[in-house]
Design a protein around this motif. Structure first.
Motif, PDB file in Angstrom:
ATOM      1  N   ASN A  62       7.859  13.287 -11.524  1.00 51.26           N
ATOM      2  CA  ASN A  62       8.630  13.159 -10.287  1.00 51.26           C
ATOM      3  C   ASN A  62       8.126  12.026  -9.395  1.00 51.26           C
ATOM      4  O   ASN A  62       8.461  11.957  -8.218  1.00 51.26           O
ATOM      5  CB  ASN A  62       8.657  14.483  -9.512  1.00 51.26           C
ATOM      6  N   HIS A  63       7.310  11.118  -9.963  1.00 55.05           N
ATOM      7  CA  HIS A  63       6.822   9.952  -9.237  1.00 55.05           C
ATOM      8  C   HIS A  63       7.470   8.654  -9.725  1.00 55.05           C
ATOM      9  O   HIS A  63       6.930   7.569  -9.514  1.00 55.05           O
ATOM     10  CB  HIS A  63       5.301   9.839  -9.362  1.00 55.05           C
ATOM     11  N   ALA A  64       8.628   8.758 -10.363  1.00 57.58           N
ATOM     12  CA  ALA A  64       9.283   7.562 -10.905  1.00 57.58           C
ATOM     13  C   ALA A  64       9.563   6.540  -9.815  1.00 57.58           C
ATOM     14  O   ALA A  64       9.362   5.329 -10.006  1.00 57.58           O
ATOM     15  CB  ALA A  64      10.586   7.946 -11.604  1.00 57.58           C
ATOM     16  N   HIS A  65      10.000   7.008  -8.645  1.00 59.21           N
ATOM     17  CA  HIS A  65      10.300   6.069  -7.555  1.00 59.21           C
ATOM     18  C   HIS A  65       9.056   5.349  -7.082  1.00 59.21           C
ATOM     19  O   HIS A  65       9.087   4.161  -6.738  1.00 59.21           O
ATOM     20  CB  HIS A  65      10.937   6.823  -6.383  1.00 59.21           C
ATOM     21  N   LEU A  66       7.922   6.054  -7.077  1.00 58.98           N
ATOM     22  CA  LEU A  66       6.656   5.444  -6.662  1.00 58.98           C
ATOM     23  C   LEU A  66       6.259   4.331  -7.626  1.00 58.98           C
ATOM     24  O   LEU A  66       5.888   3.230  -7.199  1.00 58.98           O
ATOM     25  CB  LEU A  66       5.568   6.518  -6.581  1.00 58.98           C
ATOM     26  N   VAL A  67       6.337   4.625  -8.921  1.00 54.82           N
ATOM     27  CA  VAL A  67       5.981   3.629  -9.928  1.00 54.82           C
ATOM     28  C   VAL A  67       6.876   2.400  -9.798  1.00 54.82           C
ATOM     29  O   VAL A  67       6.400   1.254  -9.794  1.00 54.82           O
ATOM     30  CB  VAL A  67       6.089   4.228 -11.341  1.00 54.82           C
ATOM     31  N   GLU A  68       8.173   2.629  -9.683  1.00 53.85           N
ATOM     32  CA  GLU A  68       9.121   1.523  -9.584  1.00 53.85           C
ATOM     33  C   GLU A  68       8.832   0.647  -8.364  1.00 53.85           C
ATOM     34  O   GLU A  68       8.804  -0.584  -8.463  1.00 53.85           O
ATOM     35  CB  GLU A  68      10.545   2.072  -9.506  1.00 53.85           C
ATOM     36  N   GLN A  69       8.585   1.283  -7.216  1.00 54.57           N
ATOM     37  CA  GLN A  69       8.346   0.504  -6.000  1.00 54.57           C
ATOM     38  C   GLN A  69       7.028  -0.256  -6.065  1.00 54.57           C
ATOM     39  O   GLN A  69       6.963  -1.433  -5.691  1.00 54.57           O
ATOM     40  CB  GLN A  69       8.361   1.436  -4.786  1.00 54.57           C
ATOM     41  N   GLN A  70       5.979   0.407  -6.536  1.00 58.22           N
ATOM     42  CA  GLN A  70       4.685  -0.286  -6.576  1.00 58.22           C
ATOM     43  C   GLN A  70       4.691  -1.457  -7.542  1.00 58.22           C
ATOM     44  O   GLN A  70       4.154  -2.524  -7.243  1.00 58.22           O
ATOM     45  CB  GLN A  70       3.562   0.691  -6.921  1.00 58.22           C
ATOM     46  N   LEU A  71       5.286  -1.263  -8.709  1.00 57.93           N
ATOM     47  CA  LEU A  71       5.286  -2.338  -9.698  1.00 57.93           C
ATOM     48  C   LEU A  71       6.160  -3.507  -9.277  1.00 57.93           C
ATOM     49  O   LEU A  71       5.988  -4.631  -9.793  1.00 57.93           O
ATOM     50  CB  LEU A  71       5.737  -1.795 -11.048  1.00 57.93           C
ATOM     51  N   ALA A  72       7.058  -3.269  -8.342  1.00 62.18           N
ATOM     52  CA  ALA A  72       7.912  -4.363  -7.850  1.00 62.18           C
ATOM     53  C   ALA A  72       7.221  -5.183  -6.760  1.00 62.18           C
ATOM     54  O   ALA A  72       7.733  -6.237  -6.366  1.00 62.18           O
ATOM     55  CB  ALA A  72       9.225  -3.801  -7.318  1.00 62.18           C
ATOM     56  N   ARG A  73       6.074  -4.727  -6.303  1.00 55.77           N
ATOM     57  CA  ARG A  73       5.366  -5.391  -5.220  1.00 55.77           C
ATOM     58  C   ARG A  73       4.228  -6.253  -5.749  1.00 55.77           C
ATOM     59  O   ARG A  73       3.653  -5.966  -6.800  1.00 55.77           O
ATOM     60  CB  ARG A  73       4.821  -4.358  -4.227  1.00 55.77           C
ATOM     61  N   THR A  74       3.892  -7.276  -4.984  1.00 60.40           N
ATOM     62  CA  THR A  74       2.806  -8.180  -5.349  1.00 60.40           C
ATOM     63  C   THR A  74       1.577  -7.875  -4.504  1.00 60.40           C
ATOM     64  O   THR A  74       1.672  -7.824  -3.275  1.00 60.40           O
ATOM     65  CB  THR A  74       3.216  -9.645  -5.124  1.00 60.40           C
ATOM     66  N   PRO A  75       0.416  -7.645  -5.124  1.00 58.91           N
ATOM     67  CA  PRO A  75      -0.810  -7.425  -4.339  1.00 58.91           C
ATOM     68  C   PRO A  75      -1.071  -8.593  -3.406  1.00 58.91           C
ATOM     69  O   PRO A  75      -0.762  -9.747  -3.741  1.00 58.91           O
ATOM     70  CB  PRO A  75      -1.901  -7.310  -5.410  1.00 58.91           C
ATOM     71  N   ARG A  76      -1.662  -8.293  -2.263  1.00 62.59           N
ATOM     72  CA  ARG A  76      -1.923  -9.377  -1.326  1.00 62.59           C
ATOM     73  C   ARG A  76      -3.208  -9.133  -0.554  1.00 62.59           C
ATOM     74  O   ARG A  76      -3.514  -8.029  -0.139  1.00 62.59           O
ATOM     75  CB  ARG A  76      -0.749  -9.536  -0.360  1.00 62.59           C
ATOM     76  N   GLY A  77      -3.951 -10.204  -0.383  1.00 61.92           N
ATOM     77  CA  GLY A  77      -5.146 -10.165   0.438  1.00 61.92           C
ATOM     78  C   GLY A  77      -6.340  -9.529  -0.254  1.00 61.92           C
ATOM     79  O   GLY A  77      -6.259  -9.026  -1.382  1.00 61.92           O
ATOM     80  N   SER A  78      -7.453  -9.562   0.438  1.00 66.29           N
ATOM     81  CA  SER A  78      -8.694  -8.997  -0.072  1.00 66.29           C
ATOM     82  C   SER A  78      -9.415  -8.305   1.075  1.00 66.29           C
ATOM     83  O   SER A  78     -10.211  -8.916   1.785  1.00 66.29           O
ATOM     84  CB  SER A  78      -9.584 -10.102  -0.666  1.00 66.29           C
ATOM     85  N   PRO A  79      -9.125  -7.031   1.295  1.00 64.03           N
ATOM     86  CA  PRO A  79      -9.746  -6.326   2.420  1.00 64.03           C
ATOM     87  C   PRO A  79     -11.259  -6.215   2.257  1.00 64.03           C
ATOM     88  O   PRO A  79     -11.782  -6.292   1.141  1.00 64.03           O
ATOM     89  CB  PRO A  79      -9.077  -4.956   2.392  1.00 64.03           C
ATOM     90  N   ARG A  80     -11.919  -6.037   3.374  1.00 63.31           N
ATOM     91  CA  ARG A  80     -13.372  -5.883   3.396  1.00 63.31           C
ATOM     92  C   ARG A  80     -13.745  -4.588   4.100  1.00 63.31           C
ATOM     93  O   ARG A  80     -13.092  -4.179   5.064  1.00 63.31           O
ATOM     94  CB  ARG A  80     -14.030  -7.058   4.128  1.00 63.31           C
ATOM     95  N   LEU A  81     -14.791  -3.942   3.590  1.00 66.50           N
ATOM     96  CA  LEU A  81     -15.324  -2.721   4.181  1.00 66.50           C
ATOM     97  C   LEU A  81     -16.624  -3.051   4.895  1.00 66.50           C
ATOM     98  O   LEU A  81     -17.576  -3.516   4.269  1.00 66.50           O
ATOM     99  CB  LEU A  81     -15.577  -1.674   3.084  1.00 66.50           C
ATOM    100  N   ARG A  82     -16.659  -2.813   6.201  1.00 66.62           N
ATOM    101  CA  ARG A  82     -17.856  -3.051   6.997  1.00 66.62           C
ATOM    102  C   ARG A  82     -18.504  -1.722   7.380  1.00 66.62           C
ATOM    103  O   ARG A  82     -17.803  -0.777   7.753  1.00 66.62           O
ATOM    104  CB  ARG A  82     -17.526  -3.819   8.270  1.00 66.62           C
ATOM    105  N   LEU A  83     -19.821  -1.669   7.286  1.00 64.69           N
ATOM    106  CA  LEU A  83     -20.583  -0.536   7.805  1.00 64.69           C
ATOM    107  C   LEU A  83     -21.153  -0.953   9.153  1.00 64.69           C
ATOM    108  O   LEU A  83     -21.923  -1.909   9.240  1.00 64.69           O
ATOM    109  CB  LEU A  83     -21.699  -0.134   6.839  1.00 64.69           C
ATOM    110  N   ASN A  84     -20.776  -0.251  10.195  1.00 64.48           N
ATOM    111  CA  ASN A  84     -21.101  -0.667  11.560  1.00 64.48           C
ATOM    112  C   ASN A  84     -22.519  -0.338  11.984  1.00 64.48           C
ATOM    113  O   ASN A  84     -23.017  -0.904  12.960  1.00 64.48           O
ATOM    114  CB  ASN A  84     -20.121  -0.024  12.540  1.00 64.48           C
ATOM    115  N   ARG A  85     -23.172   0.588  11.314  1.00 64.09           N
ATOM    116  CA  ARG A  85     -24.560   0.917  11.639  1.00 64.09           C
ATOM    117  C   ARG A  85     -25.209   1.541  10.417  1.00 64.09           C
ATOM    118  O   ARG A  85     -24.535   1.902   9.449  1.00 64.09           O
ATOM    119  CB  ARG A  85     -24.652   1.875  12.829  1.00 64.09           C
ATOM    120  N   ARG A  86     -26.533   1.674  10.484  1.00 63.26           N
ATOM    121  CA  ARG A  86     -27.272   2.367   9.427  1.00 63.26           C
ATOM    122  C   ARG A  86     -27.825   3.664   9.997  1.00 63.26           C
ATOM    123  O   ARG A  86     -28.789   3.653  10.761  1.00 63.26           O
ATOM    124  CB  ARG A  86     -28.414   1.502   8.893  1.00 63.26           C
TER     125      ARG A  86
END
Length: 307
Positions: free
Chosen positions: A254-278
């Protein structure tokens, strides 16, 4: 963008949907499935495998990870943070055992306001957090009887071992406690983690017995990368790589619509994960300690969860 880190995930999603074995499953929904895929993600320079072909609620995934590390197994604290991802399992049990056709909002409201109700219906059994930080042990009590001994904090022990013996091949923790699987609302899917130190970098491998590629993977990959970053910071290391591997990697029918939509999209950007403190320890992180930068995803895609 075939060289984008997300391309390997999209390729797997397409292969599973197009060539996977169609099978009946526990939920009754049905899946298409492939066995044994492996993906690798570079975590250097704050990189993080956050999907961009749909918006991922990364704060929800981070709150879940912090909840695991507390050892809590009741949904109440999650619901208080407006995290609903674990509610469907106790809600289904409540409906099944009482016959009451209560909706999710009303159920969660009772979880928040009624202590006895929360204790009776909000607990998930000995799921992830219990196994991660309080694995049961038993010791002789005489006359052939046993009593519970001190619990094993696998995460604290992991940090100790990474610091003291980084070359060990035993930098592992798991949630797969065979004796307690029957008491869990859902046996662990992301069940075993192993870590490896080389060149001042900490890499981690996550093995999942089961992965819902449409919904679960986005959280699983991000959470594993987050945990690697937290552990690396606590052990004075840099992050290296996330190696993700699954036994049964599947897409629900029942995820056919999800697969179709995601595969039609182009990945974009390169997010970064920051740790604000230790923080002082691996158990002292707060949601405010994490920040995602340069994240510009496509819109979210709604899809039903199979319970």
């Amino acid at each position: 963008m075939t060289d984008h880190y997300e391309a390997q995930y999209l390729d797997l999603l397409a292969r599973v949907w197009e060539t996977g074995d169609e099978r009946r499953d526990r939920t009754g929904v049905g899946t298409r499935s492939l066995f044994g895929p492996t993906l690798r993600f570079d975590l250097t320079d704050d990189r993080v495998p956050l999907l961009t072909t749909k918006r991922v609620a990364w704060k929800t995934a981070a709150r879940e990870m912090l909840w695991f590390l507390t050892g809590d197994t009741n949904i109440r604290s999650l619901v208080a943070q407006k995290v609903h991802i674990w509610t469907d399992w106790p809600l289904a049990r409540y409906r099944r055992e009482t016959g009451e056709a209560i909706d999710r909002d009303a159920f969660e409201a009772r979880i928040l306001t009624d202590d006895e109700f929360a204790a009776a219906w909000g607990d998930l059994g000995p799921v992830y957090g219990k196994q991660w930080v309080d694995w049961d042990t038993y010791e002789p009590a005489g006359d052939g009887l046993y009593r519970r001994g001190p619990g094993i904090n696998q995460i604290a022990e992991l940090v100790r071992m990474i610091r003291q013996d980084p070359g060990s091949r035993r930098l592992i923790f798991t949630g797969w406690n065979v004796a307690q699987l029957g008491g869990m609302a859902l046996p662990p899917c992301h069940m075993t983690y192993q870590f490896h130190v080389a060149g001042g970098r900490l890499s981690g491998m996550l093995w999942q017995r089961s992965c819902d590629l449409g919904l679960g993977f986005a959280f699983n990959a991000f959470s594993a990368a987050l945990l690697i970053r937290m552990l690396a910071q606590q052990c004075d290391l840099e992050a290296g790589e996330l190696v993700w591997s699954a036994g049964d990697a599947h897409v629900y029918l029942n995820h056919a619509h999800l697969v179709e939509q995601q595969l039609a999209r182009t990945p974009r950007g390169s997010p970064r994960l920051r740790l604000n403190r230790r923080p002082d320890s691996i158990f002292d992180y707060r949601i405010e300690d994490f920040a995602i930068e340069a994240y510009d995803p496509h819109p979210a895609i709604a899809a039903p969860v199979a319970v």
